[in-house]
Enzyme design. Sequence first.
Site, PDB file in Angstrom:
ATOM      1  N   PHE A  41      31.704  35.750  32.213  1.00 52.57           N
ATOM      2  CA  PHE A  41      32.361  36.098  30.952  1.00 52.57           C
ATOM      3  C   PHE A  41      33.858  36.156  31.187  1.00 52.57           C
ATOM      4  O   PHE A  41      34.324  36.866  32.079  1.00 52.57           O
ATOM      5  CB  PHE A  41      31.865  37.446  30.403  1.00 52.57           C
ATOM      6  CG  PHE A  41      32.508  37.780  29.093  1.00 52.57           C
ATOM      7  CD1 PHE A  41      32.061  37.205  27.905  1.00 52.57           C
ATOM      8  CD2 PHE A  41      33.599  38.634  29.033  1.00 52.57           C
ATOM      9  CE1 PHE A  41      32.677  37.484  26.693  1.00 52.57           C
ATOM     10  CE2 PHE A  41      34.222  38.920  27.824  1.00 52.57           C
ATOM     11  CZ  PHE A  41      33.759  38.342  26.653  1.00 52.57           C
ATOM     12  N   ASP A  62      38.696  36.474  38.355  1.00 54.75           N
ATOM     13  CA  ASP A  62      38.785  37.278  37.136  1.00 54.75           C
ATOM     14  C   ASP A  62      38.341  38.695  37.497  1.00 54.75           C
ATOM     15  O   ASP A  62      37.150  38.966  37.620  1.00 54.75           O
ATOM     16  CB  ASP A  62      37.889  36.665  36.046  1.00 54.75           C
ATOM     17  CG  ASP A  62      37.869  37.507  34.769  1.00 54.75           C
ATOM     18  OD1 ASP A  62      38.317  38.670  34.799  1.00 54.75           O
ATOM     19  OD2 ASP A  62      37.383  36.992  33.742  1.00 54.75           O
ATOM     20  N   LYS A 109      41.253  45.352  31.641  1.00 53.52           N
ATOM     21  CA  LYS A 109      40.564  46.564  31.181  1.00 53.52           C
ATOM     22  C   LYS A 109      41.161  47.903  31.660  1.00 53.52           C
ATOM     23  O   LYS A 109      41.709  48.641  30.866  1.00 53.52           O
ATOM     24  CB  LYS A 109      39.077  46.475  31.539  1.00 53.52           C
ATOM     25  CG  LYS A 109      38.339  45.468  30.663  1.00 53.52           C
ATOM     26  CD  LYS A 109      36.850  45.559  30.809  1.00 53.52           C
ATOM     27  CE  LYS A 109      36.115  44.822  29.703  1.00 53.52           C
ATOM     28  NZ  LYS A 109      35.947  43.385  29.920  1.00 53.52           N
TER      29      LYS A 109
HETATM   30  C1  LIG Z   1      36.200  42.159  29.182  1.00 54.85           C
HETATM   31  C2  LIG Z   1      36.392  40.955  30.023  1.00 54.85           C
HETATM   32  C3  LIG Z   1      37.259  39.910  29.633  1.00 54.85           C
HETATM   33  C4  LIG Z   1      37.938  39.910  28.284  1.00 54.85           C
HETATM   34  O1  LIG Z   1      38.844  40.940  28.159  1.00 54.85           O
HETATM   35  P1  LIG Z   1      39.435  41.272  26.678  1.00 54.85           P
HETATM   36  O2  LIG Z   1      40.476  42.321  26.985  1.00 54.85           O
HETATM   37  O3  LIG Z   1      38.310  41.773  25.874  1.00 54.85           O
HETATM   38  O4  LIG Z   1      40.020  40.029  26.158  1.00 54.85           O
HETATM   39  C5  LIG Z   1      37.451  38.876  30.511  1.00 54.85           C
HETATM   40  N1  LIG Z   1      36.834  38.823  31.698  1.00 54.85           N
HETATM   41  C6  LIG Z   1      35.993  39.793  32.109  1.00 54.85           C
HETATM   42  C7  LIG Z   1      35.353  39.693  33.455  1.00 54.85           C
HETATM   43  C8  LIG Z   1      35.728  40.879  31.281  1.00 54.85           C
HETATM   44  O5  LIG Z   1      34.866  41.827  31.655  1.00 54.85           O
END
Ligand SMILES: *Cc1c(COP(=O)(O)O)cnc(C)c1O
Length: 394
Positions: A136, A221, A250
């Site tokens: 994700f 990420d 986050k």
């Molecule tokens: C939550 C998340 C995102 C997206 O972050 P947003 O601030 O909601 O755009 C991207 N990558 C990972 C691994 C995430 O958990």
Amino acid sequence: MTDYIEKTSKYVMGTYSRFPLTLVKGQGSRVWDDQGKEYLDFVAGIAVCNLGHGHPAVTQVIAAQADALVHVSNLYYTGPMAILAQGLVENSFADKVFFGNSGAEANEGAIKLARKYSYDHFGPGRHEIICAQNSFHGRTLATLSATGQDKVKKGFDPLMPGFSFVPYNDLPALAEAVTDRTCAVLLEPVLGEGGVILPDRDYLKGAKSLCRTDKLLLIFDEVQVGMGRTGTLFAHQFDDVAPDIMTLAKALANGLPLGAVLATEDVAASFTPGAHASTFGGGPVVAAAAGVVLKTLIDGRVLDNCRQVGEYFINRLRSLGNKVNGVKDVRGRGLIIGMELEYDGTEVVKEMMQRGFLINCVQTNVLRFVPPLIVTEQEVDLLLAALEEVLKTK
Ligand SMILES: *Cc1c(COP(=O)(O)O)cnc(C)c1O
């Protein structure tokens, strides 16, 4: 006060199926609803409030910075951004940072940086990025295109070209997927939304050496698992492997919107003036908050607590899993822990909420526990007692 629920349903676009709960206050690992009922929060804004709600030093610096200066644009210099960037660089593999506002925006930046670096060094046509199935990376068009889950992509065609997908933890598949158009590999060091999937012992190292051999950039990420969540400041430190680019968001500012792209000097050099921008990115208030978050994590006590309580929690969840029916697996690192059920977890989440505990569920059957990193063993015990009661009835 259910008024807010009606109003939200009436006036806010229906992209979320929310629980019928209006929260008004938070302190540490606890939040309160508009009826005064208390909840232990094992969601923490989805791995965001790592220092807990209402952390005094964070609250204090937000108030002071809001009083002094809120926004001036990135046409000028501000102190909090400079100090935060220095802190991130001195405590990571990276030499340079770019600031945006969210995880998706950070990943957009990383994708652009990887493409630009490849263009600068290898010429046009080498723009593809290999991603993992079940990954994700966000909801913007490019990060959605990079996400390895079909359910979130449906109806948004045409997606951005240039992303291919391989199973996570499969190095031969990764090697196989490289073409002469590939510029980078994008991986989460732990799959969060994908169901709390840990990398095999040599997976990230193997990905790195493959990237070296094929002259690809390795992007991690760490939007969900960075900033202490797994017990080290960054999740990839556990595997002793550094990427070329890393994204954070986050937990970076403990609840204020802030994202970051970190990169080595050589890679960051491709972001020249005018190559990328963000109006709000790294503004004084959010950067000041993140400065306190970083300082607090580097101090070490919160990370120690994360590792210690995380180990206690996972062991207790495993014993519980052996005691009740329907638990397939318990896995995690630090304080990101998944309990995979043989059935849909939605009812468990609802029943836990009635008992005063916030948890959530990913991939329909994986209960995910991502409490603040300051959570105590006593608080974990309270959750476990309630969870045992609920799981026994399933
Ligand atoms: C939550 C998340 C995102 C997206 O972050 P947003 O601030 O909601 O755009 C991207 N990558 C990972 C691994 C995430 O958990």
